[in-house]
Write a protein that holds these residues in place. Structure first.
Motif, mmCIF file in Angstrom:
data_model
loop_
_atom_site.group_PDB
_atom_site.id
_atom_site.type_symbol
_atom_site.label_atom_id
_atom_site.label_comp_id
_atom_site.label_asym_id
_atom_site.label_seq_id
_atom_site.Cartn_x
_atom_site.Cartn_y
_atom_site.Cartn_z
ATOM 1 N N SER A 12 108.425 26.713 -8.427
ATOM 2 C CA SER A 12 108.049 28.117 -8.475
ATOM 3 C C SER A 12 108.907 28.993 -7.569
ATOM 4 C CB SER A 12 106.586 28.285 -8.052
ATOM 5 O OG SER A 12 106.408 27.929 -6.689
ATOM 6 N N LEU A 13 109.680 28.391 -6.679
ATOM 7 C CA LEU A 13 110.402 29.177 -5.679
ATOM 8 C C LEU A 13 111.424 30.143 -6.275
ATOM 9 C CD1 LEU A 13 110.716 29.859 -2.751
ATOM 10 C CD2 LEU A 13 112.292 27.937 -2.491
ATOM 11 N N PRO A 14 112.249 29.750 -7.245
ATOM 12 C CA PRO A 14 113.185 30.731 -7.822
ATOM 13 C C PRO A 14 112.466 31.938 -8.429
ATOM 14 C CG PRO A 14 113.869 28.513 -8.394
ATOM 15 C CD PRO A 14 112.516 28.385 -7.773
ATOM 16 N N THR A 15 111.335 31.687 -9.108
ATOM 17 C CA THR A 15 110.581 32.802 -9.698
ATOM 18 C C THR A 15 110.011 33.693 -8.610
ATOM 19 O OG1 THR A 15 110.002 31.466 -11.625
ATOM 20 C CG2 THR A 15 108.651 33.412 -11.207
ATOM 21 N N ARG A 16 109.469 33.099 -7.566
ATOM 22 C CA ARG A 16 108.929 33.888 -6.456
ATOM 23 C C ARG A 16 110.028 34.702 -5.773
ATOM 24 N NH1 ARG A 16 103.850 31.690 -4.013
ATOM 25 N NH2 ARG A 16 103.009 30.190 -5.511
ATOM 26 N N THR A 17 111.192 34.096 -5.648
ATOM 27 C CA THR A 17 112.319 34.810 -5.034
ATOM 28 C C THR A 17 112.744 35.973 -5.923
ATOM 29 O OG1 THR A 17 113.063 32.750 -3.987
ATOM 30 C CG2 THR A 17 114.657 34.556 -4.138
ATOM 31 N N ALA A 18 112.774 35.743 -7.227
ATOM 32 C CA ALA A 18 113.124 36.825 -8.152
ATOM 33 C C ALA A 18 112.137 37.977 -8.011
ATOM 34 C CB ALA A 18 113.133 36.302 -9.590
ATOM 35 N N ARG A 19 110.854 37.670 -7.854
ATOM 36 C CA ARG A 19 109.851 38.725 -7.682
ATOM 37 C C ARG A 19 110.096 39.503 -6.392
ATOM 38 N NH1 ARG A 19 105.063 34.519 -8.781
ATOM 39 N NH2 ARG A 19 105.204 34.360 -11.070
ATOM 40 N N ARG A 20 110.442 38.783 -5.347
ATOM 41 C CA ARG A 20 110.707 39.458 -4.067
ATOM 42 C C ARG A 20 111.907 40.392 -4.183
ATOM 43 N NH1 ARG A 20 111.419 35.067 0.376
ATOM 44 N NH2 ARG A 20 111.517 36.912 1.724
ATOM 45 N N ILE A 21 112.933 39.933 -4.882
ATOM 46 C CA ILE A 21 114.132 40.762 -5.057
ATOM 47 C C ILE A 21 113.783 42.044 -5.813
ATOM 48 C CG2 ILE A 21 116.380 40.884 -6.200
ATOM 49 C CD1 ILE A 21 116.673 37.857 -5.640
ATOM 50 N N VAL A 22 112.995 41.909 -6.876
ATOM 51 C CA VAL A 22 112.643 43.078 -7.678
ATOM 52 C C VAL A 22 111.766 44.035 -6.885
ATOM 53 C CG1 VAL A 22 111.397 43.857 -9.732
ATOM 54 C CG2 VAL A 22 112.932 41.886 -9.886
ATOM 55 N N ARG A 23 110.829 43.496 -6.085
ATOM 56 C CA ARG A 23 110.004 44.376 -5.254
ATOM 57 C C ARG A 23 110.859 45.155 -4.251
ATOM 58 N NH1 ARG A 23 105.945 39.882 -5.375
ATOM 59 N NH2 ARG A 23 104.219 40.667 -6.658
ATOM 60 N N ASP A 24 111.937 44.515 -3.817
ATOM 61 C CA ASP A 24 112.828 45.166 -2.845
ATOM 62 C C ASP A 24 113.638 46.299 -3.471
ATOM 63 O OD1 ASP A 24 111.999 43.670 -0.743
ATOM 64 O OD2 ASP A 24 113.781 42.398 -0.637
ATOM 65 N N PHE A 25 113.827 46.263 -4.799
ATOM 66 C CA PHE A 25 114.592 47.323 -5.452
ATOM 67 C C PHE A 25 114.046 48.683 -5.059
ATOM 68 C CE2 PHE A 25 115.834 44.638 -9.443
ATOM 69 C CZ PHE A 25 116.722 43.913 -8.653
ATOM 70 N N LEU A 26 112.738 48.843 -5.226
ATOM 71 C CA LEU A 26 112.114 50.133 -4.958
ATOM 72 C C LEU A 26 112.085 50.428 -3.466
ATOM 73 C CD1 LEU A 26 110.642 52.589 -6.078
ATOM 74 C CD2 LEU A 26 108.498 51.306 -5.910
#
Length: 256
Positions: A12-26
């Motif tokens: 699950s770590l790559p998916t969780r990391t992807a979510r963190r990256i997207v949250r950081d966009f804003l």
């Protein structure tokens, strides 16, 4: 594997990391075209390994949110996902649910009249110019054989969705419109003139800000196509929607 990774299931770590990256966009105020950071900075920022970061970026690339360019000035950059992302994912879902051309038209009948009403409320001058272009193109193509008329008709529906200035609908309507092109069918005999006239009337209603008329005429227009297919081409309405066909159309890979 880092301490952060050891605390989270590997899968699950790559998916969780992807979510963190997207949250950081804003949070970081990034806009499409902006670079995220170099790989070393991203690894440190998110506390993950190189492999995990690359898997996360690969997921975001697949979803159309990131492009990764090679070279000294390359690296991951933010982009705006297009409607094709929605269309491909939805195509996969509806295939496994057994959706048919009939159910796609039913969905369009439920959604697009309201989209036309929103377009009447929110359209801008640039939207009206494109809608006028669609009407002119349909008038020119309605007597010619081949797929040109259908292409202009599909483009008209996309332009109405854009004129609604509702970002969700502007992503959903193109997906549904594409699905109706993946099953062989033809406009019922004699319907091109009628359809063109109705589209012109909807555009006039949108220009006048008359949402009620735009809604009502769009409903009649789509229903008349379905009724014509039910009369002349009932088998087409029961044809299944398949993800490979949807994805080929969206990617431009479909053979003529």
């Amino acid at each position: 594997m880092t301490a952060t990774e050891s605390a989270i299931r590997r899968g699950s770590l790559p998916t969780r990391t992807a979510r963190r990256i997207v949250r950081d966009f804003l949070a970081r105020g990034l806009e499409p075209g902006d670079a995220l950071a170099d790989e070393a900075t991203l690894i440190e920022r998110y506390g993950v390994s190189r492999g995990t970061l690359r898997e996360a970026l690969r997921l975001l690339t697949f979803l159309g949110a990131v492009v990764v360019k090679a070279g000294p000035r390359g690296g991951p950059r933010l982009v705006t996902p297009g409607p094709s992302v929605v269309g491909s994912a939805l195509g996969m879902v509806v295939q496994f649910r057994g959706a048919t051309l009939r159910t796609v038209f039913e969905s369009r009948l439920a959604i697009e009249p309201e989209v036309a009403a929103l377009a009447a409320a929110h359209r801008k001058d640039a939207d009206l110019e494109l809608l006028d272009e669609s009407v002119a193109s349909l008038c020119s193509a309605r007597r010619r054989r081949g797929p040109e008329f259908a292409a202009h008709s599909g483009r008209y529906h996309l332009r109405v969705a854009e004129a609604s200035h509702n970002d969700v609908l502007a992503a959903i309507v193109p997906a549904l419109a594409v699905m109706t092109t993946t099953v062989p069918w033809r406009f019922p005999k004699g319907s091109r003139d009628e359809l063109t006239d109705r589209i012109a009337t909807v555009v006039a209603a949108i220009r006048a800000g008359d949402g009620a008329s735009a809604r009502a005429i769009t409903h009649v227009m789509i229903k008349s196509v379905v009724d014509g297919l039910q009369k002349d081409q009932p088998a087409s309405l029961e044809s299944r929607i398949l993800w490979p066909d949807v994805d080929e159309v969206l990617s431009g890979d479909r053979e003529a």
